[in-house]
Design a protein around this motif. Structure first.
Motif, PDB file in Angstrom:
ATOM      1  N   ILE A   7      37.184   9.019  20.951  1.00  0.00           N
ATOM      2  CA  ILE A   7      35.794   8.908  21.413  1.00  0.00           C
ATOM      3  C   ILE A   7      35.331  10.303  21.792  1.00  0.00           C
ATOM      4  O   ILE A   7      35.993  10.995  22.579  1.00  0.00           O
ATOM      5  N   ILE A   8      34.207  10.723  21.241  1.00  0.00           N
ATOM      6  CA  ILE A   8      33.626  12.008  21.622  1.00  0.00           C
ATOM      7  C   ILE A   8      32.268  11.756  22.254  1.00  0.00           C
ATOM      8  O   ILE A   8      31.427  11.052  21.703  1.00  0.00           O
ATOM      9  N   PHE A   9      32.108  12.279  23.446  1.00  0.00           N
ATOM     10  CA  PHE A   9      30.917  12.035  24.253  1.00  0.00           C
ATOM     11  C   PHE A   9      29.967  13.221  24.230  1.00  0.00           C
ATOM     12  O   PHE A   9      30.396  14.384  24.238  1.00  0.00           O
ATOM     13  N   ASP A  10      28.692  12.935  24.255  1.00  0.00           N
ATOM     14  CA  ASP A  10      27.696  13.881  24.708  1.00  0.00           C
ATOM     15  C   ASP A  10      27.878  14.011  26.223  1.00  0.00           C
ATOM     16  O   ASP A  10      28.527  13.167  26.854  1.00  0.00           O
ATOM     17  N   LYS A  11      27.316  15.042  26.818  1.00  0.00           N
ATOM     18  CA  LYS A  11      27.480  15.229  28.267  1.00  0.00           C
ATOM     19  C   LYS A  11      26.268  14.723  29.053  1.00  0.00           C
ATOM     20  O   LYS A  11      26.347  13.724  29.767  1.00  0.00           O
ATOM     21  N   GLY A  13      22.976  12.972  30.063  1.00  0.00           N
ATOM     22  CA  GLY A  13      22.330  11.739  29.632  1.00  0.00           C
ATOM     23  C   GLY A  13      23.328  10.698  29.188  1.00  0.00           C
ATOM     24  O   GLY A  13      22.957   9.551  28.914  1.00  0.00           O
ATOM     25  N   THR A  14      24.603  11.080  29.145  1.00  0.00           N
ATOM     26  CA  THR A  14      25.664  10.168  28.691  1.00  0.00           C
ATOM     27  C   THR A  14      26.728  10.030  29.780  1.00  0.00           C
ATOM     28  O   THR A  14      26.895   8.962  30.351  1.00  0.00           O
ATOM     29  N   LEU A  15      27.434  11.109  30.066  1.00  0.00           N
ATOM     30  CA  LEU A  15      28.363  11.097  31.204  1.00  0.00           C
ATOM     31  C   LEU A  15      27.607  11.256  32.513  1.00  0.00           C
ATOM     32  O   LEU A  15      27.992  10.691  33.543  1.00  0.00           O
ATOM     33  N   PHE A  16      26.536  12.042  32.461  1.00  0.00           N
ATOM     34  CA  PHE A  16      25.752  12.332  33.656  1.00  0.00           C
ATOM     35  C   PHE A  16      24.311  11.895  33.447  1.00  0.00           C
ATOM     36  O   PHE A  16      23.755  12.069  32.361  1.00  0.00           O
ATOM     37  N   ASP A  17      23.731  11.323  34.488  1.00  0.00           N
ATOM     38  CA  ASP A  17      22.336  10.910  34.436  1.00  0.00           C
ATOM     39  C   ASP A  17      21.470  12.139  34.155  1.00  0.00           C
ATOM     40  O   ASP A  17      21.527  13.129  34.890  1.00  0.00           O
ATOM     41  N   PHE A  18      20.673  12.080  33.106  1.00  0.00           N
ATOM     42  CA  PHE A  18      19.969  13.273  32.661  1.00  0.00           C
ATOM     43  C   PHE A  18      18.943  13.762  33.679  1.00  0.00           C
ATOM     44  O   PHE A  18      18.938  14.939  34.064  1.00  0.00           O
ATOM     45  N   THR A  19      18.065  12.889  34.113  1.00  0.00           N
ATOM     46  CA  THR A  19      16.959  13.327  34.972  1.00  0.00           C
ATOM     47  C   THR A  19      17.463  13.823  36.315  1.00  0.00           C
ATOM     48  O   THR A  19      17.006  14.857  36.816  1.00  0.00           O
ATOM     49  N   ARG A  20      18.411  13.103  36.921  1.00  0.00           N
ATOM     50  CA  ARG A  20      18.911  13.516  38.232  1.00  0.00           C
ATOM     51  C   ARG A  20      19.669  14.831  38.158  1.00  0.00           C
ATOM     52  O   ARG A  20      19.649  15.616  39.114  1.00  0.00           O
TER      53      ARG A  20
END
Length: 242
Positions: A7-11, A13-20
């Protein structure tokens, strides 16, 4: 048959809430670069697609999917006399100083994905259009850096998304067939990269894009990555979507 071994993740907006996470970065960038000039601050916010009053990004904001180098190039005309290299370094420095906001319990979810109870360990990677060093800092701050076999940024030598270079490098270095890898992300860039690499495309809704925007480009749309283990369990033995 589907057997996801990597599994390869974006960081962001995926692992971390983008706006916050990136809202705080945008505020810091605007304050730092404007140095008290209100007109410049407004122009910087406009280029970043950031609403300072509400702390939100325009869905078309370049911050969502572009590299730090692209952001630097867009801001540079507002900062006459500023050295491009020093500006890029400052953007990356401010990125690394932000405390990212996890989208879920990352330690628990990534541990479950890395070491499934009923199968061999999976390979886990990260492909981000952020720079590599800030990416490592964010993972360390969340206590999950040691769960990743592979971490690359736009500056790691494999290009950036939506091109497939980062994803192909992960599959190659982990000795995995692309068809046995899932790419998980929150934007069209992520999903397009997955398709170009021949991987499964998994969308999550912890970024700015809406489900109806992502669904036509994804094999599945999930609320966040905590739903991945259950979804993967249901994929065993199923044929891939054509």
């Amino acid at each position: 048959m589907t057997d996801i071994r990597g599994i390869i993740f974006d960081k962001d907006g995926t692992l971390f809430d983008f706006t916050r996470t990136w809202g705080e970065w945008a505020r810091r960038v605007i304050e730092d670069l404007s140095a008290g000039d209100a007109d410049l601050a407004r122009e910087l916010a406009r280029i970043l697609g950031f609403d300072r009053e509400n702390g939100t990004f325009d869905p078309a904001s370049m911050v969502i999917a572009e590299t730090a180098d692209s952001v630097m190039q867009a801001l540079l005309p507002l900062l006459p006399g500023r050295d491009p290299g020093s500006l890029l370094d400052r953007l990356n420095q401010l990125s690394g100083e932000v405390d990212p906001a996890p989208a879920t319990d990352l330690v628990a979810v990534l541990t479950q994905l890395r070491f499934p109870a009923d199968a061999a360990p999976r390979r886990i990677g990260l492909a981000t259009n952020d720079a590599e060093e800030p990416a490592h800092r964010h993972l360390r701050s969340a206590g999950v850096d040691d769960l990743f076999d592979f971490v690359v940024g736009y500056d790691s030598g494999f290009g950036g998304k939506p091109e497939a270079g980062q994803l192909i490098a992960f599959a190659t270095q982990m000795a995995l067939a692309p068809a046995c890898v899932a790419m998980v992300g929150d934007s069209r860039h992520d999903l397009d990269a997955a398709r170009a690499a021949g991987m499964m495309a998994v969308a999550v809704l912890t970024g700015v894009a809406l489900a109806e925007e992502l669904a036509p480009h994804a094999d599945v749309v999930l609320p966040d990555i905590s739903h991945l283990p259950e979804w993967l369990a249901g994929q065993a033995g199923r044929p891939r979507r054509a």
